[in-house]
Design a protein around this motif. Structure first.
Motif, PDB file in Angstrom:
ATOM      1  N   THR A 439      26.562  24.800 130.745  1.00 18.03           N
ATOM      2  CA  THR A 439      27.214  23.279 131.236  1.00 18.03           C
ATOM      3  C   THR A 439      26.894  22.756 132.209  1.00 18.03           C
ATOM      4  O   THR A 439      27.417  22.121 132.782  1.00 18.03           O
ATOM      5  N   LEU A 440      25.966  23.604 133.225  1.00 14.61           N
ATOM      6  CA  LEU A 440      25.780  23.008 134.280  1.00 14.61           C
ATOM      7  C   LEU A 440      25.360  21.502 134.671  1.00 14.61           C
ATOM      8  O   LEU A 440      25.390  20.960 135.942  1.00 14.61           O
ATOM      9  N   GLN A 441      24.738  21.173 133.667  1.00 14.23           N
ATOM     10  CA  GLN A 441      24.485  19.679 134.081  1.00 14.23           C
ATOM     11  C   GLN A 441      25.578  18.615 134.305  1.00 14.23           C
ATOM     12  O   GLN A 441      25.518  17.751 134.906  1.00 14.23           O
ATOM     13  N   GLU A 442      26.659  19.162 134.143  1.00 14.18           N
ATOM     14  CA  GLU A 442      28.034  18.359 134.246  1.00 14.18           C
ATOM     15  C   GLU A 442      28.170  18.380 136.033  1.00 14.18           C
ATOM     16  O   GLU A 442      29.092  17.754 136.550  1.00 14.18           O
ATOM     17  N   LEU A 443      27.238  19.028 136.619  1.00 14.68           N
ATOM     18  CA  LEU A 443      27.393  18.862 138.265  1.00 14.68           C
ATOM     19  C   LEU A 443      27.236  17.230 138.359  1.00 14.68           C
ATOM     20  O   LEU A 443      27.546  16.872 139.394  1.00 14.68           O
ATOM     21  N   ALA A 444      26.369  16.801 137.668  1.00 19.28           N
ATOM     22  CA  ALA A 444      26.098  15.298 137.865  1.00 19.28           C
ATOM     23  C   ALA A 444      27.147  14.270 137.625  1.00 19.28           C
ATOM     24  O   ALA A 444      27.417  13.358 138.166  1.00 19.28           O
ATOM     25  N   THR A 445      28.147  14.918 136.932  1.00 15.54           N
ATOM     26  CA  THR A 445      29.491  14.221 136.526  1.00 15.54           C
ATOM     27  C   THR A 445      30.384  14.437 137.980  1.00 15.54           C
ATOM     28  O   THR A 445      31.031  13.372 138.213  1.00 15.54           O
TER      29      THR A 445
END
Length: 562
Positions: A439-445
């Motif tokens: 779920t590393l894309q949630e760094l953008a969040t």
């Protein structure tokens, strides 16, 4: 007004302040209405991140979490999170768009039978056919999600219902004649429980996630009676992890003292738990000396489901403990406590120091640097168990992890939800290199909403827990668990998102790394390169019992009978 606006009005009347979600075609009218709403929306990069963040928001705040998604793939991306919330009894409302009513069942673009798919993994779900039903459905959904045994409820709304003219009323009362959870424990059963405890010689109080909201009553009851307290993985924080009455966590990776206490107990008072297999091991060999098991739970279906219960008490754990407190007395447990103290002293949680940096010492260093004053989230794997062992929490709703479903990837979105719920708190995500990448894309969040979350990756270059099982039970045939040859540079990856990156590879740089993480004024991703072959111990093998506990790795093995 349109149905979409009526939906948001109904959410506002439920006190909703924050929703997590991702827009799409079939829920676009709701997002258009959201533009003018007082409700804060957190845009995630994947619907799974949204449902996990809403789950953590609920668990950290005690309120109902809310997530929104579009139809088809958007709705189906919620499935893992809904199952996770159901297994761990989390109050959640998921709102999904669907294709117009006339197209349902025609295999229309981005259509899926989301109510059919989610029926087994929600407490209840709705397909709204009449726009004027929206206030009633929302009221019922929140009531069902938050009362009794909490759980997720899904509301699926076709696009034409969102666009229809609303002419109904918001003054609605839930009409659920078949749904009347019992909250007050039966007085006679409470009396029987107190009598059994008073006569016990080796009693134990075991606490699960269903007692997180009863922490005050729990502490008072334990201190008045002098009972030894054990908290399950989901119960961590419900009782202070630094209290002298606390023996630790039971089960597969629990403490020696906790597991032996259960094995030798004659009376077990279990509050707000479901006797999960990771706690009991082989049920036929669980607590063989317990002539009385008292089980307090708001869900009658859990009582007697796995472990024979002698004194069932159906009710809310807080209300039941309040009543039990009225008749509670100090128990005569000096001899029992001498035995418990011997186990606790002889077999504390520990690790054998090695030249390499180790996960346990990283987690312990953060605990010492913070005084344990943090909300901890984790992914799933070895790092999860190390965090449970070496970062004891003292406050409720402060250790957030996936228990029943064991969902890899929850650590980062859980941290997001926790930070949104309690922005003044320090939030640390202890994660693994395998779990984090789900779920590393949630760094953008984190960046978009300036969420000051500290992500600590314990990078051992493996799917560590799978490797440990292959090491112990599959003749060291390490099949498809090696990650180090393809892992990214996590610090540089974080910097690409605009998040500060920290890398620590040497033992002597540990404290420098910890200080850098905690001193940073914004989100951080810190990669700690840790010993690759570490195992989580103690360990009760799957299907085993307390007397099968392995204290250390077989190479340094000390098998101890119970």
């Amino acid at each position: 007004m349109k149905g979409a606006e009526a939906l948001l009005r109904a959410l506002e009347r439920e006190g909703v302040e924050v929703v997590f979600g991702h827009p799409g075609g079939a829920i676009m009218p709701v997002y258009d209405a959201l533009y003018d709403s007082r409700i804060r929306h957190i845009l995630v990069r994947h619907e799974q991140g949204g449902v996990h963040a809403a789950t953590a928001y609920a668990r950290a705040s005690g309120r109902v979490g809310v997530v929104m998604a579009t139809s088809g793939p958007g709705a189906l991306n919620l499935v893992t999170g809904l199952a996770d919330a159901l297994m761990d009894s989390t109050p959640l409302v998921a709102i999904t768009g669907n294709v117009p009513r006339a197209l349902i069942g025609t295999d229309a673009f981005q259509e899926a039978d989301v109510t059919g798919v989610t029926m087994p993994i929600t407490k209840h779900n709705y397909l709204v056919q009449d726009v004027n039903d929206l206030p009633r459905v929302v009221r019922e959904a929140f009531h069902i999600a938050a009362t009794g045994r909490p759980g997720p409820v899904l509301i699926d709304i076709p696009k034409d219902v969102q666009l229809a003219e609303f002419t109904g009323s918001f003054e609605v009362v839930p009409d659920l004649p078949g749904y009347k959870p019992t909250t007050k424990g039966h007085p006679k059963q409470i009396e029987r429980a107190l009598d059994a405890l008073e006569k016990a010689e080796r009693p134990v109080l075991m606490v699960g996630g269903g007692a997180q909201h009863a922490h005050g009553e729990l502490l008072a009851f334990a201190e008045r009676t002098g009972l030894p307290v054990i908290t399950t993985l989901m119960g961590l924080g419900a009782f202070p992890g630094n209290h002298p009455l606390w023996l630790g966590m039971p089960g597969m990776h629990g403490t020696v003292a906790a597991n032996r206490a259960l094995h030798h107990a004659d009376v077990i008072l279990a509050v707000g738990l479901r006797f999960d297999d990771r706690v009991t091991g082989k049920v036929a060999r669980f607590a063989p000396h317990a002539h009385t098991i008292i089980h307090v739970d708001i869900d009658p279906a859990e009582i007697g489901k796995l472990v024979r219960t002698h004194v069932p008490i159906v009710g809310d754990s807080r209300l039941v403990l309040r009543e039990m407190l009225k008749g509670a007395k100090p128990l005569r447990l000096a001899a029992w406590w001498r035995e418990l103290e011997e186990w606790r002293t002889r077999h504390p949680l520990r690790w054998r120091p090695k030249p390499h940096l180790q996960s346990q010492e990283v987690i312990r260093a953060f605990h010492e640097a913070t005084g344990g004053r943090a909300i901890v989230t984790t992914g799933v794997g070895q790092h999860q168990m190390f965090a449970a062992q070496f970062f004891p929490v003292t406050r409720p709703r402060s250790f957030l992890t996936s228990g029943g479903l064991g969902t890899m990837g929850v650590g980062l979105p859980f941290a997001i939800g926790a930070k949104v719920a309690r922005p003044e708190e320090l939030v640390i995500d202890f994660d693994g290199d395998g779990s984090f990448q789900m779920t590393l894309q949630e760094l953008a969040t984190l960046v978009k909403y300036r969420l000051d979350v500290k992500v600590v990756i314990l990078n051992n270059g493996y799917l560590g827990m799978v490797r440990q099982w292959q090491d112990l039970f599959h003749a060291r045939r390490y099949s498809e668990v090696y990650l180090a040859d393809s892992n990214p540079d996590f610090a540089k990856l974080a910097e690409a998102y605009g998040v500060q990156g920290v890398k620590v590879e040497r033992k002597e740089d540990l404290m420098r790394g910890v200080e850098a993480v905690l001193a940073a004024s914004g989100p951080v991703v810190a990669e700690f390169k840790v010993y690759q072959e570490e195992g989580v111990f103690p360990m009760i093998p799957a299907g085993g019992a307390a007397e099968d506990m392995i204290i250390e790795h077989p190479a340094e093995r000390e098998e101890v009978g119970a």
